[in-house]
Design a protein around this motif. Structure first.
Motif, PDB file in Angstrom:
ATOM      1  N   LEU A   7       0.831  -1.203   0.000  1.00  0.00           N
ATOM      2  CA  LEU A   7       0.000   0.000   0.000  1.00  0.00           C
ATOM      3  C   LEU A   7       0.866   1.253   0.000  1.00  0.00           C
ATOM      4  N   VAL A   9       0.289   5.620   0.287  1.00  0.00           N
ATOM      5  CA  VAL A   9      -0.669   6.704   0.498  1.00  0.00           C
ATOM      6  C   VAL A   9      -0.019   8.019   0.075  1.00  0.00           C
ATOM      7  N   GLN A  54       6.707   9.803   6.837  1.00  0.00           N
ATOM      8  CA  GLN A  54       6.378   9.085   8.070  1.00  0.00           C
ATOM      9  C   GLN A  54       5.861   9.980   9.209  1.00  0.00           C
ATOM     10  N   HIS A  55       6.439  11.152   9.354  1.00  0.00           N
ATOM     11  CA  HIS A  55       6.049  11.981  10.502  1.00  0.00           C
ATOM     12  C   HIS A  55       5.076  13.092  10.125  1.00  0.00           C
ATOM     13  N   GLU A  56       4.582  13.047   8.915  1.00  0.00           N
ATOM     14  CA  GLU A  56       3.693  14.104   8.446  1.00  0.00           C
ATOM     15  C   GLU A  56       2.227  13.772   8.676  1.00  0.00           C
ATOM     16  N   THR A  57       1.433  14.797   8.967  1.00  0.00           N
ATOM     17  CA  THR A  57      -0.016  14.656   8.832  1.00  0.00           C
ATOM     18  C   THR A  57      -0.345  14.831   7.346  1.00  0.00           C
ATOM     19  N   LEU A  58      -1.593  14.525   6.983  1.00  0.00           N
ATOM     20  CA  LEU A  58      -2.012  14.715   5.591  1.00  0.00           C
ATOM     21  C   LEU A  58      -1.950  16.189   5.204  1.00  0.00           C
TER      22      LEU A  58
ATOM     23  N   ASN B   3      13.082   0.952   8.880  1.00  0.00           N
ATOM     24  CA  ASN B   3      12.394   1.858   9.801  1.00  0.00           C
ATOM     25  C   ASN B   3      11.084   2.427   9.247  1.00  0.00           C
ATOM     26  N   GLU B   4      10.767   2.068   8.039  1.00  0.00           N
ATOM     27  CA  GLU B   4       9.495   2.545   7.499  1.00  0.00           C
ATOM     28  C   GLU B   4       8.358   1.755   8.120  1.00  0.00           C
ATOM     29  N   LYS B   5       7.307   2.460   8.460  1.00  0.00           N
ATOM     30  CA  LYS B   5       6.154   1.766   9.009  1.00  0.00           C
ATOM     31  C   LYS B   5       5.366   1.094   7.891  1.00  0.00           C
ATOM     32  N   LEU B   7       2.059   0.430   6.018  1.00  0.00           N
ATOM     33  CA  LEU B   7       0.857   1.246   5.877  1.00  0.00           C
ATOM     34  C   LEU B   7      -0.388   0.367   5.853  1.00  0.00           C
ATOM     35  N   ASN B  85      -3.196  11.275  10.926  1.00  0.00           N
ATOM     36  CA  ASN B  85      -2.128  11.765  11.800  1.00  0.00           C
ATOM     37  C   ASN B  85      -1.240  10.610  12.245  1.00  0.00           C
ATOM     38  N   PRO B  86       0.089  10.802  12.270  1.00  0.00           N
ATOM     39  CA  PRO B  86       0.982   9.704  12.656  1.00  0.00           C
ATOM     40  C   PRO B  86       0.678   9.170  14.063  1.00  0.00           C
ATOM     41  N   ARG B 106       1.152   2.132  10.397  1.00  0.00           N
ATOM     42  CA  ARG B 106       0.493   3.439  10.376  1.00  0.00           C
ATOM     43  C   ARG B 106      -0.812   3.274   9.617  1.00  0.00           C
ATOM     44  N   PHE B 108      -4.148   4.795   8.001  1.00  0.00           N
ATOM     45  CA  PHE B 108      -4.945   5.899   7.485  1.00  0.00           C
ATOM     46  C   PHE B 108      -6.381   5.411   7.443  1.00  0.00           C
TER      47      PHE B 108
END
Lengths: 243, 243
Positions: A7, A9, A54-58, B3-5, B7, B85-86, B106, B108
């Motif tokens: 996935l 996003v 990774q640390h961002e909001t939409l 380290n990537e989450k 999704l 939001n993360p 993470r 969404f």
């Protein structure tokens, strides 16, 4: 998990810009070009977008995408819809463009639109070969971006009837004719001039300045500003049912 | 990619149900309960939702979630916002609930709301311990579901002022008082009775039946229906600017 798609996003941004001089509502898109030794493989336009860090909001992602494209921050933005059809990126050109490595990826995109003035964007500064097109005369677009723009435009049409977002597309100081031209351009209709003028002038949040247009050949028209403070105070608890 | 989450994309559904008898706008939520040998670890409510299956559109997922919860199909649904939001699923109870395996995910969520009549849902048939709560008196909610409900409610409040979606919450045949009660319940305001009645009766798409209420103790009131056909024809090209 086998056979499961990876996935992804992303956020895609429909940047609406109004050009008060030509009375044209435009959309900012970027060039997508790819050629082999023999032929042009992809030559069209797309919206700007990027995947969500990774640390961002939409909202963060949307703001970043707009800033990279236009240099602008603090513009009106609205998240209006998520697009996630399984087949949204599967036409031939899109598959060439995204290459094999991403073939097994399903990309959901959260779409935003921005409202600004065409004049505020200096296209010479960007590296994306970005270009304005009138919303009613768009070029060939990749992915499902035609659909995304169409839905953004529908949302804008509906929203501009009940909220004063239209002033985000105008200069701070405008004439009543500017507002009418803008509504006519967005809605694709002809508005009765006298009724519109009377109604608009009577709004407490449309405030006449002690200024008139300068540098126009015809009789200079009165300038107005929109007061968000007045608007917010009037509508805080004042629901107007209008179905 | 280290380290990537991972999704995950889900759909969450805010089911609004109106109870015409008690004049209450309610939200349908499900119980979330977990205990260790010693103590109750999680005891609250959440919205129903599910991840998006590989071959599903987002609308498909929302429809599936509603059907599994209520047995209903073909209800009014609206995709109103994506939440990403993360830190949206990181409070202590949520981490216990989603367990370690999903700790590095993470999620969404694309949020929808549905509009229906409380009476149409038979809660005895569902296995989720689903329960209606008045939208203004919600229980403790997990994840960011309080925020999602609040934003759905705000969207509903705005939308019901400019589109006739309110009739999705009423029985097919209703009295003018029913409509007024519903607006007052949604908006939390008191509406002037005579003005409202006169305005509503004058709408061409509010059609009086040759029927009155039955089984009421007071004088039976006239029944009406809403005609979507008439409404659509009237508003097809008839923009009403109301800012």
């Amino acid at each position: 998990m086998k056979n499961e798609k990876i996935l992804n996003v992303s956020v895609d941004c429909v940047v609406f810009g109004y050009d008060v001089a030509t009375k044209s509502l435009n959309v900012l898109v970027i060039k997508r070009f790819l050629e082999s030794e023999k032929e042009v493989l992809v030559d069209d336009y797309v919206l700007t977008g990027y995947h969500v860090y990774q640390h961002e909001t939409l909202d963060d992602t949307a703001t970043r995408v707009l800033k990279e494209l236009t240099g602008l921050t603090n513009q009106y933005k609205k998240q209006f819809k998520a697009f996630g059809n399984p087949d949204r990126l599967t036409n031939e050109k899109d598959l060439i463009w995204i290459k094999n490595e991403e073939f097994n990826t399903r990309t959901f995109t959260i779409a935003y639109y921005f409202l600004l003035k065409t004049d505020d964007v200096d296209l010479n500064k960007n590296e994306h070969q970005a270009k304005w097109f009138p919303v009613n005369n768009l070029p060939e677009l990749g992915f499902d971006h035609k659909k995304i723009i169409t839905e953004a435009y529908e949302d804008l049409k509906t929203k501009c009837l009940s909220e004063p977002i239209i002033f985000k597309l105008l200069p701070d100081k405008f004439t009543i004719n500017d507002v009418q031209d803008l509504y006519e351009s967005i809605l694709g209709i002809k508005i009765d001039n006298r009724n519109f003028r009377r109604k608009l002038i009577n709004k407490k949040y449309i405030i006449a300045l002690d200024e008139k247009q300068v540098g126009v050949s015809k009789k200079p028209a009165q300038l107005y500003i929109f007061s968000k403070d007045v608007y917010d105070k009037m509508f805080q608890k004042n629901y107007l049912i209008n179905i």
